[in-house]
Design a protein around this motif. Structure first.
Motif, PDB file in Angstrom:
ATOM      1  N   HIS A   1      47.259  41.030  34.045  1.00  0.00           N
ATOM      2  CA  HIS A   1      46.323  40.127  34.648  1.00  0.00           C
ATOM      3  C   HIS A   1      46.557  39.848  36.462  1.00  0.00           C
ATOM      4  CE1 HIS A   1      46.308  38.774  30.435  1.00  0.00           C
ATOM      5  NE2 HIS A   1      45.179  38.426  30.806  1.00  0.00           N
ATOM      6  N   ILE A   2      45.691  39.798  37.131  1.00  0.00           N
ATOM      7  CA  ILE A   2      45.852  39.766  38.527  1.00  0.00           C
ATOM      8  C   ILE A   2      45.147  38.315  38.748  1.00  0.00           C
ATOM      9  CG2 ILE A   2      45.032  40.213  40.763  1.00  0.00           C
ATOM     10  CD1 ILE A   2      44.600  42.986  39.247  1.00  0.00           C
ATOM     11  N   GLN A   3      45.921  37.560  39.374  1.00  0.00           N
ATOM     12  CA  GLN A   3      45.467  36.316  39.765  1.00  0.00           C
ATOM     13  C   GLN A   3      45.372  36.234  41.665  1.00  0.00           C
ATOM     14  OE1 GLN A   3      47.691  33.029  38.292  1.00  0.00           O
ATOM     15  NE2 GLN A   3      46.554  31.388  39.443  1.00  0.00           N
ATOM     16  N   LEU A   4      43.911  35.813  41.972  1.00  0.00           N
ATOM     17  CA  LEU A   4      43.733  36.024  43.212  1.00  0.00           C
ATOM     18  C   LEU A   4      43.441  34.593  43.828  1.00  0.00           C
ATOM     19  CD1 LEU A   4      41.245  38.902  43.363  1.00  0.00           C
ATOM     20  CD2 LEU A   4      43.488  38.939  44.055  1.00  0.00           C
TER      21      LEU A   4
ATOM     22  N   GLN B   1      37.331  38.280  49.635  1.00  0.00           N
ATOM     23  CA  GLN B   1      37.669  39.594  50.383  1.00  0.00           C
ATOM     24  C   GLN B   1      37.210  40.785  49.602  1.00  0.00           C
ATOM     25  OE1 GLN B   1      41.626  39.302  51.743  1.00  0.00           O
ATOM     26  NE2 GLN B   1      40.881  38.365  53.706  1.00  0.00           N
ATOM     27  N   PHE B   2      37.823  40.587  48.194  1.00  0.00           N
ATOM     28  CA  PHE B   2      37.600  41.645  47.061  1.00  0.00           C
ATOM     29  C   PHE B   2      35.937  41.582  46.903  1.00  0.00           C
ATOM     30  CE2 PHE B   2      36.706  42.538  42.871  1.00  0.00           C
ATOM     31  CZ  PHE B   2      37.161  44.034  42.777  1.00  0.00           C
ATOM     32  N   ILE B   3      35.261  40.857  46.744  1.00  0.00           N
ATOM     33  CA  ILE B   3      33.878  40.620  46.593  1.00  0.00           C
ATOM     34  C   ILE B   3      33.255  41.470  48.055  1.00  0.00           C
ATOM     35  CG2 ILE B   3      31.597  39.548  46.280  1.00  0.00           C
ATOM     36  CD1 ILE B   3      33.487  39.920  43.693  1.00  0.00           C
ATOM     37  N   GLU B   4      33.549  41.078  48.998  1.00  0.00           N
ATOM     38  CA  GLU B   4      33.025  41.513  50.255  1.00  0.00           C
ATOM     39  C   GLU B   4      33.245  43.245  50.137  1.00  0.00           C
ATOM     40  OE1 GLU B   4      30.891  41.902  53.715  1.00  0.00           O
ATOM     41  OE2 GLU B   4      30.990  40.130  52.394  1.00  0.00           O
ATOM     42  N   ALA B   5      34.637  43.413  50.125  1.00  0.00           N
ATOM     43  CA  ALA B   5      34.861  44.799  49.989  1.00  0.00           C
ATOM     44  C   ALA B   5      33.971  45.767  48.957  1.00  0.00           C
ATOM     45  CB  ALA B   5      36.170  45.070  49.664  1.00  0.00           C
ATOM     46  N   CYS B   6      33.776  45.019  47.832  1.00  0.00           N
ATOM     47  CA  CYS B   6      32.919  46.015  46.656  1.00  0.00           C
ATOM     48  C   CYS B   6      31.441  45.733  47.314  1.00  0.00           C
ATOM     49  CB  CYS B   6      32.840  45.012  45.442  1.00  0.00           C
ATOM     50  SG  CYS B   6      34.351  45.126  44.491  1.00  0.00           S
ATOM     51  N   HIS B   7      30.981  45.008  48.165  1.00  0.00           N
ATOM     52  CA  HIS B   7      29.678  45.123  48.344  1.00  0.00           C
ATOM     53  C   HIS B   7      29.459  45.806  49.913  1.00  0.00           C
ATOM     54  CE1 HIS B   7      28.787  41.081  46.265  1.00  0.00           C
ATOM     55  NE2 HIS B   7      28.716  42.115  45.162  1.00  0.00           N
ATOM     56  N   THR B   8      30.407  46.166  50.396  1.00  0.00           N
ATOM     57  CA  THR B   8      30.295  46.955  51.702  1.00  0.00           C
ATOM     58  C   THR B   8      30.025  48.378  51.276  1.00  0.00           C
ATOM     59  OG1 THR B   8      31.796  45.350  52.779  1.00  0.00           O
ATOM     60  CG2 THR B   8      31.533  47.526  53.875  1.00  0.00           C
ATOM     61  N   GLN B   9      28.996  48.970  51.898  1.00  0.00           N
ATOM     62  CA  GLN B   9      28.903  50.485  51.598  1.00  0.00           C
ATOM     63  C   GLN B   9      29.739  51.333  52.619  1.00  0.00           C
ATOM     64  OE1 GLN B   9      26.160  52.419  50.057  1.00  0.00           O
ATOM     65  NE2 GLN B   9      25.882  50.442  48.933  1.00  0.00           N
ATOM     66  N   ASN B  10      30.466  51.888  51.990  1.00  0.00           N
ATOM     67  CA  ASN B  10      31.668  52.826  52.708  1.00  0.00           C
ATOM     68  C   ASN B  10      30.989  54.365  52.149  1.00  0.00           C
ATOM     69  OD1 ASN B  10      32.977  51.079  54.138  1.00  0.00           O
ATOM     70  ND2 ASN B  10      34.194  50.656  52.379  1.00  0.00           N
ATOM     71  N   THR B  11      31.097  55.298  53.200  1.00  0.00           N
ATOM     72  CA  THR B  11      30.679  56.539  52.807  1.00  0.00           C
ATOM     73  C   THR B  11      32.154  57.259  52.626  1.00  0.00           C
ATOM     74  OG1 THR B  11      30.864  57.364  55.040  1.00  0.00           O
ATOM     75  CG2 THR B  11      28.813  56.764  54.109  1.00  0.00           C
ATOM     76  N   VAL B  12      32.341  58.171  51.485  1.00  0.00           N
ATOM     77  CA  VAL B  12      33.330  59.012  51.447  1.00  0.00           C
ATOM     78  C   VAL B  12      33.448  60.432  51.763  1.00  0.00           C
ATOM     79  CG1 VAL B  12      34.747  60.078  49.322  1.00  0.00           C
ATOM     80  CG2 VAL B  12      33.437  57.764  49.098  1.00  0.00           C
TER      81      VAL B  12
END
Length: 89
Positions: free
Chosen positions: A52-55, A62-73
């Motif tokens: 389990h992770i507790q944030l 910040q996690f949600i923002e990182a998930c929504h940010t389009q980063n190219t690989v």
């Protein structure tokens, strides 16, 4: 009928003495009883901590923002990942 499993452990004399003393303090007649107590009372918490992770709210945002940010690989990274997949690594 209870089907008991056998676990064999090898420990040094100092560790055994420490375990025996702790077992006596807690009122256990045998090391087996003491080890069962330790497993039953500590393993669930250990497993919980590792599954389990507790944030905080800020960390979650910040996690949600990182998930929504389009980063190219980079192409080289994609090629390396494909190579690893081909080698079943």
């Amino acid at each position: 009928m209870i089907n008991n499993e056998v676990i064999e452990i090898h420990i040094d004399a100092e560790t055994r003495q420490l375990a025996e003393q702790a077992a006596i303090v807690l009122g256990y007649a045998t090391l087996t009883e003491f080890f069962i107590y330790l497993i039953q009372n500590h393993a669930p918490q250990i497993l919980h901590e590792h599954t389990h992770i507790q944030l905080s709210r800020a960390q979650f945002e910040q996690f949600i923002e990182a998930c929504h940010t389009q980063n190219t690989v980079p192409d080289r990274l994609k090629q390396a990942a494909q190579l690893i997949d081909k080698e079943n690594f």
